[in-house]
Scaffold this motif. Structure first.
Motif, PDB file in Angstrom:
ATOM      1  N   THR A 135      -9.509   5.769  22.553  1.00 24.04           N
ATOM      2  CA  THR A 135      -8.578   5.158  24.207  1.00 24.04           C
ATOM      3  C   THR A 135      -8.700   6.864  24.426  1.00 24.04           C
ATOM      4  O   THR A 135      -8.030   7.786  23.332  1.00 24.04           O
ATOM      5  CB  THR A 135      -7.010   5.020  23.393  1.00 24.04           C
ATOM      6  OG1 THR A 135      -7.437   3.939  22.584  1.00 24.04           O
ATOM      7  CG2 THR A 135      -6.216   4.633  24.560  1.00 24.04           C
TER       8      THR A 135
ATOM      9  N   SER B 223      -6.096   9.000  27.766  1.00 25.71           N
ATOM     10  CA  SER B 223      -5.429   8.669  27.690  1.00 25.71           C
ATOM     11  C   SER B 223      -4.551   9.509  28.837  1.00 25.71           C
ATOM     12  O   SER B 223      -5.377  11.381  29.189  1.00 25.71           O
ATOM     13  CB  SER B 223      -3.656   9.475  26.966  1.00 25.71           C
ATOM     14  OG  SER B 223      -3.497  10.446  26.648  1.00 25.71           O
TER      15      SER B 223
ATOM     16  N   GLN C 277      -6.100  13.013  25.043  1.00 27.41           N
ATOM     17  CA  GLN C 277      -6.010  13.338  26.411  1.00 27.41           C
ATOM     18  C   GLN C 277      -6.876  13.016  27.117  1.00 27.41           C
ATOM     19  O   GLN C 277      -8.124  13.826  26.431  1.00 27.41           O
ATOM     20  CB  GLN C 277      -5.045  14.302  26.487  1.00 27.41           C
ATOM     21  CG  GLN C 277      -3.614  13.744  26.026  1.00 27.41           C
ATOM     22  CD  GLN C 277      -2.524  14.667  26.510  1.00 27.41           C
ATOM     23  OE1 GLN C 277      -2.785  16.458  26.240  1.00 27.41           O
ATOM     24  NE2 GLN C 277      -1.797  14.352  26.097  1.00 27.41           N
TER      25      GLN C 277
ATOM     26  N   PRO D 195      -9.972   8.652  31.387  1.00 32.82           N
ATOM     27  CA  PRO D 195      -9.316   7.439  30.789  1.00 32.82           C
ATOM     28  C   PRO D 195     -10.459   6.390  31.184  1.00 32.82           C
ATOM     29  O   PRO D 195     -10.503   5.492  30.531  1.00 32.82           O
ATOM     30  CB  PRO D 195      -8.289   7.467  32.020  1.00 32.82           C
ATOM     31  CG  PRO D 195      -7.753   8.564  31.982  1.00 32.82           C
ATOM     32  CD  PRO D 195      -9.367   9.001  32.179  1.00 32.82           C
TER      33      PRO D 195
END
Length: 115
Positions: A112, A114, A13, A87
């Protein structure tokens, strides 16, 4: 032939941290420069950070203060500590090694982030 094996990518995250590692094999002397590039979808591959065997570092402006590159010269390994991920850091991250003049590339590891 130098071979690079990366590890440590994944999904995190925004605001989180990840650590990438890369180990070089097939070479018996200390690699001059090791580091990381990245490529986001639809964008060109870009430098993230590099570090010479002497300790000189180079960071992309977008990661300064958030990412830290480190090396173990004796083992020809390089790591990238990524904190406060955003992000826009989402990309495939590639390890590079430049023993003298030739640049070797790893296969890449996906990061990745998020929102």
């Amino acid at each position: 032939q130098v071979q690079l094996v990366e590890s440590g990518g994944g999904l995190v995250q925004a605001g989180g941290s990840l650590r990438l590692s890369c180990a070089a094999s097939g070479i018996i002397f200390t690699i001059n420069t090791m580091g990381w590039y990245r490529q986001a979808p639809g964008k060109q591959r870009e430098l993230v950070a590099t570090r010479t065997s002497g300790g000189t570092t180079n960071y992309a402006d977008s990661v300064k203060g958030r990412f830290t590159i480190s090396r173990d010269n004796a083992k020809n390994t390089v790591s990238l500590q990524m904190d406060n991920l955003k992000p826009e850091d989402t990309a495939v991250y590639y390890c590079i090694a430049v023993p003298t003049v030739t640049t070797y590339w790893g296969q890449g590891t996906q990061v990745t982030v998020s929102s």
